[in-house]
Design an enzyme around this catalytic site. Structure first.
Site, short mmCIF file in Angstrom:
data_model
loop_
_atom_site.label_atom_id
_atom_site.label_comp_id
_atom_site.label_asym_id
_atom_site.label_seq_id
_atom_site.Cartn_x
_atom_site.Cartn_y
_atom_site.Cartn_z
N ASN A 140 15.63 -13.30 2.80
CA ASN A 140 16.90 -13.62 2.29
C ASN A 140 16.88 -14.25 0.59
O ASN A 140 17.62 -13.49 -0.17
CB ASN A 140 17.37 -14.93 3.03
N ASP A 187 10.85 -13.83 10.19
CA ASP A 187 12.19 -14.31 11.15
C ASP A 187 13.02 -13.32 11.74
O ASP A 187 13.76 -13.78 12.36
CB ASP A 187 13.09 -15.29 10.01
N ARG A 210 1.00 4.08 -2.75
CA ARG A 210 0.22 5.24 -2.78
C ARG A 210 1.65 6.55 -2.82
O ARG A 210 1.43 7.25 -3.29
CB ARG A 210 -0.27 5.50 -1.34
N ARG A 270 0.90 -1.16 0.13
CA ARG A 270 -0.16 -0.04 -0.03
C ARG A 270 1.00 1.30 0.12
O ARG A 270 0.87 2.03 -0.68
CB ARG A 270 -0.96 0.10 1.35
O1 F6P Z 1 10.80 -17.63 6.55
C1 F6P Z 1 9.49 -17.65 7.07
C2 F6P Z 1 9.17 -19.06 7.39
O2 F6P Z 1 7.88 -19.13 7.86
C3 F6P Z 1 10.29 -19.82 8.26
O3 F6P Z 1 10.11 -19.46 9.73
C4 F6P Z 1 9.85 -21.28 7.91
O4 F6P Z 1 11.44 -21.89 8.16
C5 F6P Z 1 9.78 -21.38 6.56
O5 F6P Z 1 9.36 -20.11 6.34
C6 F6P Z 1 8.59 -22.37 6.37
O6 F6P Z 1 8.43 -22.38 4.79
P1 F6P Z 1 7.21 -22.97 4.11
O7 F6P Z 1 5.98 -21.97 4.36
O8 F6P Z 1 7.54 -23.03 2.57
O9 F6P Z 1 7.06 -24.08 4.77
#
Ligand code: F6P
Length: 323
Positions: A103, A128, A25, A21
């Site tokens: 990442n 994370d 905007r 958003r």
């Molecule tokens: O990066 C976010 C996250 O939720 C991590 O904490 C976890 O290890 C991963 O993604 C789980 O990924 P997916 O939703 O692909 O199972």
């Protein structure tokens, strides 16, 4: 620069919509055309791209998930996938990108920038909190609050039954969610990948509690802990402490959903605007972040390769306060 596009990629995080958003905007405010790319890099490859207007993001700041959808694209990891994505951007006349993700998203953005030089600014969107260059990522605060809500409920039943609970939280290779929810949830112990806590350390702590007539305990386990996941850890400990009634709860994807907290909405709004202003001032290949209350831009390379250390004082605090 007249046309930019925004996309969300990787695991969704509460606050991503608030960030989209803000990009839309503020882009419009500065006279840009803003496109939404659906399903992250997959949508870029397939041309799943639409012009957005101010109304496209109405009623979205409070919504969890991502209206632009998200994906972890395998095809974008190939040179051919990136070539197709570049073709789609050229076709739509897109001259700048705002990438909201973690990442993996920024690794892709960095390679893409090296190859095609399309200016890109990132916004850290992941529960994370594992990105260098920002004190907090968008979604982290909400995820911690969601975990806390669950932990509080588990504590009720743990206390009623005099039980030990091992609660696994997300975080991939990082212990940020685990540490924050352990402090906030008054846990007896936390196990995170950044600090070595052995099975024997846990057994000792639980035994000490038992000897002090502590009838229930909570141990928070980060999913990436080196001793294994909560089920594996609890399994090993059950054999050593047969007198204790041990249970395991894995919180899982519940931590990724829900309405973003005020903190995440404000952070996301600030970073979305920061990304657009960054693009307009010629910044590229960087992530917008907030460090010590200041908006900063950090090269993608550093956000990915530099480690954001956890605060060891917090671990010490958990040990002192649970004694
Ligand atoms: O990066 C976010 C996250 O939720 C991590 O904490 C976890 O290890 C991963 O993604 C789980 O990924 P997916 O939703 O692909 O199972």
């Amino acid at each position: 620069m007249k046309k930019i596009a925004v996309f969300t990629s990787g695991g969704d995080a509460p606050g991503m919509n608030a960030c989209v958003r803000a990009v839309v905007r503020s882009g419009i405010y500065f006279g840009l055309e803003v496109y939404g790319i659906y399903r992250g890099y997959d949508g870029m490859i397939n041309g799943d791209i639409q012009l957005l207007n101010s109304h496209s993001v109405s009623n979205s700041i409070q919504r969890g998930g991502t209206l632009l959808k998200s994906a972890r694209s395998k095809e974008f990891m190939t040179a051919e996938g990136r070539r197709k994505a570049h073709g789609q951007l050229l076709k739509h006349g897109i001259e700048g990108l705002v990438a909201i993700g973690g990442n993996g998203t920024f690794t892709g953005a960095m390679i893409f920038y090296d190859e095609y030089k399309i200016p890109t600014v990132g916004c850290p969107g992941t529960i994370d909190n594992d990105l260098y260059g920002t004190d907090h990522t968008i979604g982290y605060d909400t995820a911690v609050n969601t975990a806390l809500e669950a932990i509080d409920k588990i504590r009720d039943t743990a206390a009623s039954h005099d039980r030990i609970f091992f609660i696994e939280v997300m975080g991939r290779d990082s212990g940020y969610i685990a540490i924050a929810s352990a402090i906030g949830g008054g846990a007896e112990m936390v196990m995170v990948p950044e600090t070595r806590t052995t099975i024997h350390d846990v057994i000792d702590t639980l035994k000490q509690g038992w000897n002090r007539s502590k009838s229930s305990s909570i141990v928070i386990v980060a999913e990436g802990d080196e001793e294994g996941n909560a089920t594996e850890i609890a399994g090993k400990i059950k054999n050593e402490l047969p007198m204790m009634d041990i249970r395991v709860t894995t919180l899982g994807h519940i931590q990724r959903g829900g309405a973003p907290t005020a903190y995440d909405r404000i952070l996301a709004s600030r970073l979305g605007l920061g990304a657009v202003e960054g693009l307009l001032s010629g910044k590229s290949n960087v992530m917008a972040g907030v460090m010590n209350e200041k908006l900063v831009y950090t090269p993608f390379y550093d956000t990915i390769h530099q480690v954001k250390p956890i605060n060891q004082d917090f671990i010490r605090m958990i040990n002192i306060l649970s004694s």
